[in-house]
Design a protein around this motif. Structure first.
Motif, PDB file in Angstrom:
ATOM      1  N   ASP B   7       0.851  -1.179   0.000  1.00 26.42           N
ATOM      2  CA  ASP B   7       0.000   0.000   0.000  1.00 26.42           C
ATOM      3  C   ASP B   7       0.891   1.233   0.000  1.00 26.42           C
ATOM      4  N   PRO B   8       0.483   2.317  -0.611  1.00 27.61           N
ATOM      5  CA  PRO B   8      -0.784   2.401  -1.332  1.00 27.61           C
ATOM      6  C   PRO B   8      -0.732   1.663  -2.665  1.00 27.61           C
ATOM      7  N   GLN B   9      -1.878   1.497  -3.317  1.00 24.92           N
ATOM      8  CA  GLN B   9      -1.886   0.884  -4.642  1.00 24.92           C
ATOM      9  C   GLN B   9      -1.315   1.838  -5.671  1.00 24.92           C
ATOM     10  N   ALA B  10      -1.525   3.124  -5.455  1.00 24.77           N
ATOM     11  CA  ALA B  10      -1.004   4.130  -6.371  1.00 24.77           C
ATOM     12  C   ALA B  10      -0.566   5.349  -5.563  1.00 24.77           C
ATOM     13  N   LEU B  11       0.486   5.992  -6.036  1.00 30.72           N
ATOM     14  CA  LEU B  11       1.061   7.133  -5.334  1.00 30.72           C
ATOM     15  C   LEU B  11       1.599   8.118  -6.365  1.00 30.72           C
ATOM     16  N   ILE B  13       3.574  11.849  -6.580  1.00 32.22           N
ATOM     17  CA  ILE B  13       4.272  12.864  -5.804  1.00 32.22           C
ATOM     18  C   ILE B  13       5.044  13.779  -6.750  1.00 32.22           C
ATOM     19  N   GLN B  14       5.448  14.928  -6.241  1.00 30.05           N
ATOM     20  CA  GLN B  14       6.249  15.859  -7.021  1.00 30.05           C
ATOM     21  C   GLN B  14       7.704  15.399  -7.029  1.00 30.05           C
ATOM     22  N   GLU B  15       8.344  15.672  -8.140  1.00 31.87           N
ATOM     23  CA  GLU B  15       9.771  15.368  -8.250  1.00 31.87           C
ATOM     24  C   GLU B  15      10.532  16.025  -7.106  1.00 31.87           C
ATOM     25  N   GLY B  16      11.438  15.277  -6.524  1.00 33.15           N
ATOM     26  CA  GLY B  16      12.219  15.804  -5.417  1.00 33.15           C
ATOM     27  C   GLY B  16      11.702  15.366  -4.050  1.00 33.15           C
ATOM     28  N   GLU B  17      10.413  15.000  -4.003  1.00 36.28           N
ATOM     29  CA  GLU B  17       9.856  14.522  -2.736  1.00 36.28           C
ATOM     30  C   GLU B  17      10.266  13.063  -2.498  1.00 36.28           C
ATOM     31  N   ASN B  18      10.030  12.616  -1.274  1.00 41.11           N
ATOM     32  CA  ASN B  18      10.297  11.219  -0.931  1.00 41.11           C
ATOM     33  C   ASN B  18       9.039  10.383  -1.134  1.00 41.11           C
ATOM     34  N   ALA B  19       9.239   9.137  -1.537  1.00 41.61           N
ATOM     35  CA  ALA B  19       8.114   8.211  -1.730  1.00 41.61           C
ATOM     36  C   ALA B  19       8.292   7.029  -0.794  1.00 41.61           C
ATOM     37  N   THR B  20       7.233   6.682  -0.100  1.00 41.69           N
ATOM     38  CA  THR B  20       7.254   5.528   0.800  1.00 41.69           C
ATOM     39  C   THR B  20       6.173   4.541   0.407  1.00 41.69           C
ATOM     40  N   MET B  21       6.584   3.295   0.268  1.00 41.10           N
ATOM     41  CA  MET B  21       5.652   2.220  -0.056  1.00 41.10           C
ATOM     42  C   MET B  21       5.779   1.149   1.007  1.00 41.10           C
ATOM     43  N   ASN B  22       4.666   0.520   1.334  1.00 39.27           N
ATOM     44  CA  ASN B  22       4.649  -0.484   2.385  1.00 39.27           C
ATOM     45  C   ASN B  22       4.215  -1.839   1.847  1.00 39.27           C
ATOM     46  N   CYS B  23       4.669  -2.872   2.521  1.00 36.81           N
ATOM     47  CA  CYS B  23       4.359  -4.237   2.104  1.00 36.81           C
ATOM     48  C   CYS B  23       4.070  -5.044   3.358  1.00 36.81           C
ATOM     49  N   SER B  24       2.999  -5.822   3.330  1.00 38.14           N
ATOM     50  CA  SER B  24       2.723  -6.731   4.436  1.00 38.14           C
ATOM     51  C   SER B  24       2.684  -8.152   3.914  1.00 38.14           C
ATOM     52  N   TYR B  25       3.041  -9.080   4.775  1.00 36.63           N
ATOM     53  CA  TYR B  25       3.064 -10.481   4.366  1.00 36.63           C
ATOM     54  C   TYR B  25       2.598 -11.339   5.523  1.00 36.63           C
ATOM     55  N   LYS B  26       2.440 -12.643   5.274  1.00 40.50           N
ATOM     56  CA  LYS B  26       1.808 -13.482   6.300  1.00 40.50           C
ATOM     57  C   LYS B  26       2.702 -14.576   6.853  1.00 40.50           C
ATOM     58  N   THR B  27       3.665 -15.046   6.073  1.00 41.43           N
ATOM     59  CA  THR B  27       4.413 -16.220   6.490  1.00 41.43           C
ATOM     60  C   THR B  27       5.734 -15.835   7.150  1.00 41.43           C
ATOM     61  N   SER B  28       6.472 -16.826   7.632  1.00 42.75           N
ATOM     62  CA  SER B  28       7.842 -16.618   8.101  1.00 42.75           C
ATOM     63  C   SER B  28       8.749 -16.651   6.888  1.00 42.75           C
ATOM     64  N   THR B 100       7.018 -14.970  -3.790  1.00 42.96           N
ATOM     65  CA  THR B 100       5.607 -14.603  -3.793  1.00 42.96           C
ATOM     66  C   THR B 100       5.521 -13.093  -3.876  1.00 42.96           C
ATOM     67  N   PHE B 101       4.954 -12.616  -4.970  1.00 41.91           N
ATOM     68  CA  PHE B 101       4.915 -11.182  -5.224  1.00 41.91           C
ATOM     69  C   PHE B 101       3.656 -10.559  -4.647  1.00 41.91           C
ATOM     70  N   GLY B 102       3.801  -9.306  -4.292  1.00 45.34           N
ATOM     71  CA  GLY B 102       2.669  -8.520  -3.848  1.00 45.34           C
ATOM     72  C   GLY B 102       1.919  -7.906  -5.004  1.00 45.34           C
ATOM     73  N   THR B 103       0.948  -7.099  -4.639  1.00 46.35           N
ATOM     74  CA  THR B 103       0.055  -6.509  -5.640  1.00 46.35           C
ATOM     75  C   THR B 103       0.670  -5.285  -6.307  1.00 46.35           C
ATOM     76  N   GLY B 104       1.674  -4.702  -5.707  1.00 47.90           N
ATOM     77  CA  GLY B 104       2.386  -3.594  -6.338  1.00 47.90           C
ATOM     78  C   GLY B 104       1.851  -2.221  -5.993  1.00 47.90           C
ATOM     79  N   THR B 105       2.752  -1.258  -6.028  1.00 42.50           N
ATOM     80  CA  THR B 105       2.400   0.159  -5.903  1.00 42.50           C
ATOM     81  C   THR B 105       2.824   0.847  -7.184  1.00 42.50           C
ATOM     82  N   ARG B 106       1.867   1.542  -7.797  1.00 45.92           N
ATOM     83  CA  ARG B 106       2.194   2.297  -9.013  1.00 45.92           C
ATOM     84  C   ARG B 106       2.587   3.715  -8.606  1.00 45.92           C
ATOM     85  N   LEU B 107       3.849   4.036  -8.825  1.00 45.58           N
ATOM     86  CA  LEU B 107       4.397   5.329  -8.427  1.00 45.58           C
ATOM     87  C   LEU B 107       4.521   6.238  -9.635  1.00 45.58           C
ATOM     88  N   THR B 108       3.973   7.428  -9.516  1.00 48.12           N
ATOM     89  CA  THR B 108       4.098   8.438 -10.574  1.00 48.12           C
ATOM     90  C   THR B 108       4.801   9.656 -10.001  1.00 48.12           C
TER      91      THR B 108
END
Lengths: 115, 111
Positions: B7-11, B13-28, B100-108
């Motif tokens: 998450d998020p699914q899409a993000l 931001i303006q050039e120069g800013e920082n982008a943060t993407m998160n990932c959650s998973y279930k297994t060890s 096992t891949f996640g659903t992805g975040t589309r960053l613009t």
């Protein structure tokens, strides 16, 4: 930098036809993989291949699918009788020696369209 | 949630800013990897963090891993237009050979 190459980049086929997707992994790599990505969905694991045999396969990889390393450089994925739902981008990948303990190197993919 | 959900699914931001993407998973997991995918292209490996590591840096990338929360974050600092892509986390479990891949975040990145 060495690359994984895949051919063709696009493949269109009729339902029920056989297709072979080709990959040339990086030359000194030992682990080989096929993944697929249906449009708008997750990248899904199909099969891993090590030491000339399948080491793991997913539920997707049924009897219609097979893999082969025919000549020490190529790695192929065959779909025996294609279905509409096989339409996807198919990615080949390889890794040097540690399997998923290391990063995977992916090819640019083959877009398969089944009509 | 499913294994490897970003998450998020899409993000955007303006050039120069920082982008943060998160990932959650279930297994060890054995390790967690981040990949970038430019539109219609293959996946490019960005960074791998092992289960006994908490943070890793590579250039403008910073990855954290919290195994107690089963989550990871990818920070891209000082974003550039060329960072526009989809970003995926992928987990490697012990004892098997698949990612096992996640659903992805589309960053613009907006110039």
């Amino acid at each position: 930098e060495p690359e994984v190459t895949q051919t063709p980049s696009h493949q269109v086929t009729q339902m029920g036809q056989e297709v072979i997707l080709r990959c040339v992994p990086i030359s000194n790599h030992l682990y080989f993989y096929w993944y697929r990505q249906i449009l708008g969905q997750k990248v899904e694991f199909l099969v891993s291949f090590y030491n000339n045999e399948i080491s793991e396969k997913s539920e997707i990889f049924d009897d219609q699918f097979s893999v082969e390393r025919p000549d020490g450089s190529n790695f192929t994925l065959k779909i025996r009788s294609t279905k509409l739902e096989d339409s996807a981008m198919y990615f080949c990948a390889s890794s040097p020696s540690g399997g998923t303990n290391e990063k995977l190197f992916f090819g640019s993919g083959t877009q398969l369209s089944v009509l | 949630s499913q294994q490897g959900e970003e998450d998020p699914q899409a993000l955007s931001i303006q050039e120069g800013e920082n982008a943060t993407m998160n990932c959650s998973y279930k297994t060890s997991i054995n390790n967690l990897q981040w990949y970038r995918q430019n539109s219609g292209r293959g996946l490019v490996h960005l960074i791998l963090i092992r289960s006994n590591e908490r943070e890793k840096h590579s250039g403008r990338l910073r990855v954290t891993l919290d195994t107690s929360k089963k989550s990871s974050s990818l920070l891209i600092t000082a974003s550039r237009a060329a960072d526009t892509a989809s970003y995926f986390c992928a987990t490697a479990d012990f004892g098997n050979e698949k990612l096992t891949f996640g659903t992805g975040t589309r960053l613009t990145i907006i110039p």
